[in-house]
Design a protein around this motif. Sequence first.
Motif, PDB file in Angstrom:
ATOM      1  N   VAL A 166       0.829  -1.208   0.000  1.00  0.00           N
ATOM      2  CA  VAL A 166       0.000   0.000   0.000  1.00  0.00           C
ATOM      3  C   VAL A 166       0.858   1.250   0.000  1.00  0.00           C
ATOM      4  O   VAL A 166       0.546   2.224  -0.690  1.00  0.00           O
ATOM      5  N   SER A 167       1.973   1.246   0.751  1.00  0.00           N
ATOM      6  CA  SER A 167       2.807   2.452   0.765  1.00  0.00           C
ATOM      7  C   SER A 167       3.456   2.686  -0.587  1.00  0.00           C
ATOM      8  O   SER A 167       3.567   3.831  -1.028  1.00  0.00           O
ATOM      9  N   THR A 168       3.848   1.621  -1.279  1.00  0.00           N
ATOM     10  CA  THR A 168       4.372   1.790  -2.641  1.00  0.00           C
ATOM     11  C   THR A 168       3.298   2.378  -3.540  1.00  0.00           C
ATOM     12  O   THR A 168       3.545   3.304  -4.317  1.00  0.00           O
ATOM     13  N   PHE A 169       2.100   1.849  -3.412  1.00  0.00           N
ATOM     14  CA  PHE A 169       0.945   2.316  -4.174  1.00  0.00           C
ATOM     15  C   PHE A 169       0.686   3.791  -3.862  1.00  0.00           C
ATOM     16  O   PHE A 169       0.523   4.624  -4.761  1.00  0.00           O
ATOM     17  N   LEU A 170       0.692   4.132  -2.558  1.00  0.00           N
ATOM     18  CA  LEU A 170       0.421   5.512  -2.139  1.00  0.00           C
ATOM     19  C   LEU A 170       1.504   6.472  -2.594  1.00  0.00           C
ATOM     20  O   LEU A 170       1.203   7.596  -3.019  1.00  0.00           O
ATOM     21  N   PHE A 171       2.769   6.061  -2.491  1.00  0.00           N
ATOM     22  CA  PHE A 171       3.841   6.961  -2.910  1.00  0.00           C
ATOM     23  C   PHE A 171       3.794   7.220  -4.408  1.00  0.00           C
ATOM     24  O   PHE A 171       4.113   8.319  -4.857  1.00  0.00           O
ATOM     25  N   SER A 172       3.379   6.231  -5.182  1.00  0.00           N
ATOM     26  CA  SER A 172       3.253   6.481  -6.618  1.00  0.00           C
ATOM     27  C   SER A 172       2.101   7.446  -6.893  1.00  0.00           C
ATOM     28  O   SER A 172       2.216   8.348  -7.727  1.00  0.00           O
ATOM     29  N   ILE A 173       0.995   7.293  -6.185  1.00  0.00           N
ATOM     30  CA  ILE A 173      -0.130   8.226  -6.339  1.00  0.00           C
ATOM     31  C   ILE A 173       0.256   9.607  -5.819  1.00  0.00           C
ATOM     32  O   ILE A 173      -0.054  10.623  -6.435  1.00  0.00           O
ATOM     33  N   VAL A 217      -8.413  28.230  -5.754  1.00  0.00           N
ATOM     34  CA  VAL A 217      -7.892  27.011  -6.375  1.00  0.00           C
ATOM     35  C   VAL A 217      -7.112  26.139  -5.395  1.00  0.00           C
ATOM     36  O   VAL A 217      -7.280  24.919  -5.365  1.00  0.00           O
ATOM     37  N   LEU A 218      -6.256  26.727  -4.566  1.00  0.00           N
ATOM     38  CA  LEU A 218      -5.383  25.954  -3.688  1.00  0.00           C
ATOM     39  C   LEU A 218      -6.135  25.041  -2.715  1.00  0.00           C
ATOM     40  O   LEU A 218      -5.818  23.851  -2.622  1.00  0.00           O
ATOM     41  N   PRO A 219      -7.143  25.511  -1.988  1.00  0.00           N
ATOM     42  CA  PRO A 219      -7.860  24.592  -1.086  1.00  0.00           C
ATOM     43  C   PRO A 219      -8.517  23.436  -1.843  1.00  0.00           C
ATOM     44  O   PRO A 219      -8.530  22.306  -1.358  1.00  0.00           O
ATOM     45  N   ALA A 220      -9.047  23.717  -3.025  1.00  0.00           N
ATOM     46  CA  ALA A 220      -9.680  22.651  -3.807  1.00  0.00           C
ATOM     47  C   ALA A 220      -8.663  21.588  -4.207  1.00  0.00           C
ATOM     48  O   ALA A 220      -8.940  20.386  -4.127  1.00  0.00           O
ATOM     49  N   ILE A 221      -7.479  21.999  -4.593  1.00  0.00           N
ATOM     50  CA  ILE A 221      -6.433  21.043  -4.968  1.00  0.00           C
ATOM     51  C   ILE A 221      -6.006  20.218  -3.755  1.00  0.00           C
ATOM     52  O   ILE A 221      -5.869  18.996  -3.842  1.00  0.00           O
ATOM     53  N   LEU A 222      -5.800  20.866  -2.619  1.00  0.00           N
ATOM     54  CA  LEU A 222      -5.366  20.151  -1.418  1.00  0.00           C
ATOM     55  C   LEU A 222      -6.428  19.165  -0.933  1.00  0.00           C
ATOM     56  O   LEU A 222      -6.110  18.020  -0.578  1.00  0.00           O
ATOM     57  N   VAL A 223      -7.681  19.572  -0.918  1.00  0.00           N
ATOM     58  CA  VAL A 223      -8.758  18.659  -0.507  1.00  0.00           C
ATOM     59  C   VAL A 223      -8.872  17.510  -1.501  1.00  0.00           C
ATOM     60  O   VAL A 223      -9.029  16.350  -1.104  1.00  0.00           O
ATOM     61  N   ASN A 224      -8.762  17.810  -2.778  1.00  0.00           N
ATOM     62  CA  ASN A 224      -8.801  16.774  -3.814  1.00  0.00           C
ATOM     63  C   ASN A 224      -7.687  15.756  -3.581  1.00  0.00           C
ATOM     64  O   ASN A 224      -7.920  14.544  -3.630  1.00  0.00           O
ATOM     65  N   ASN A 225      -6.474  16.225  -3.320  1.00  0.00           N
ATOM     66  CA  ASN A 225      -5.342  15.324  -3.081  1.00  0.00           C
ATOM     67  C   ASN A 225      -5.583  14.457  -1.848  1.00  0.00           C
ATOM     68  O   ASN A 225      -5.296  13.260  -1.866  1.00  0.00           O
ATOM     69  N   LEU A 226      -6.115  15.046  -0.783  1.00  0.00           N
ATOM     70  CA  LEU A 226      -6.384  14.286   0.434  1.00  0.00           C
ATOM     71  C   LEU A 226      -7.442  13.207   0.190  1.00  0.00           C
ATOM     72  O   LEU A 226      -7.276  12.059   0.618  1.00  0.00           O
ATOM     73  N   ILE A 263      -8.229  11.765  -2.629  1.00  0.00           N
ATOM     74  CA  ILE A 263      -7.648  10.723  -3.490  1.00  0.00           C
ATOM     75  C   ILE A 263      -6.758   9.795  -2.673  1.00  0.00           C
ATOM     76  O   ILE A 263      -6.807   8.577  -2.837  1.00  0.00           O
ATOM     77  N   MET A 264      -5.954  10.341  -1.762  1.00  0.00           N
ATOM     78  CA  MET A 264      -5.072   9.503  -0.948  1.00  0.00           C
ATOM     79  C   MET A 264      -5.879   8.558  -0.048  1.00  0.00           C
ATOM     80  O   MET A 264      -5.526   7.393   0.108  1.00  0.00           O
ATOM     81  N   VAL A 265      -6.968   9.036   0.529  1.00  0.00           N
ATOM     82  CA  VAL A 265      -7.804   8.179   1.382  1.00  0.00           C
ATOM     83  C   VAL A 265      -8.441   7.065   0.549  1.00  0.00           C
ATOM     84  O   VAL A 265      -8.415   5.887   0.941  1.00  0.00           O
ATOM     85  N   ILE A 266      -8.978   7.417  -0.604  1.00  0.00           N
ATOM     86  CA  ILE A 266      -9.616   6.416  -1.468  1.00  0.00           C
ATOM     87  C   ILE A 266      -8.603   5.386  -1.932  1.00  0.00           C
ATOM     88  O   ILE A 266      -8.861   4.177  -1.904  1.00  0.00           O
TER      89      ILE A 266
END
Length: 173
Positions: free
Chosen positions: A20-27, A95-104, A106-109
């Motif tokens: 999972v960490s390999t998977f997460l680091f690639s994402i 734009v910045l909060p939307a990108i950060l929330v989007n990244n978070l 995606i990482m949880v999913i």
Amino acid sequence: MARNKRKQLVVDKGFQFRFVSTFLFSILGALILFSALVAGYYWLSSMAGENLFKEFITIDRQVVEKRTVVEDGVEKVVEVPTTKTIVGLKRWELVLPAILVNNLVIMVIVSIIGISYSHRIAGPVYRISEDIKQALQGESEVRIKLRNKDGLQELANMVNLLIEQLEQQRRRT
């Protein structure tokens, strides 16, 4: 049959968390690249003369105001629709909060999918190793039974053939 219904998602912590960490680091790398490209776009735009970081985006809202009007000597209160600017936001603040929330998100999913997917490999590895231990201890009629969606089905079949051949050799001697 009851042993085929495993509910525990984490059966081999080391393997599954490395997977999972390999998977997460690639994402995470992909998300950082995406964020860098967005920042690069804003930087290049500012270098080209557009100052998108200081540009304001205004959000307008229609507001109804009550005004007193005198018609034919009679005073009336009427509602007059007007447009008022409520907030002026800088583009990066939007734009910045939307990108950060989007990244978070995606990482949880991706974490949830990674744990579930790794279970399809780690679960069968655990089951195969437990059944091999039983066979090595001399138990007969040990067969590896995996769930339909599990990976490593072919390996389980080959190990079952090996166990059968070993049992046949034991019977001959």
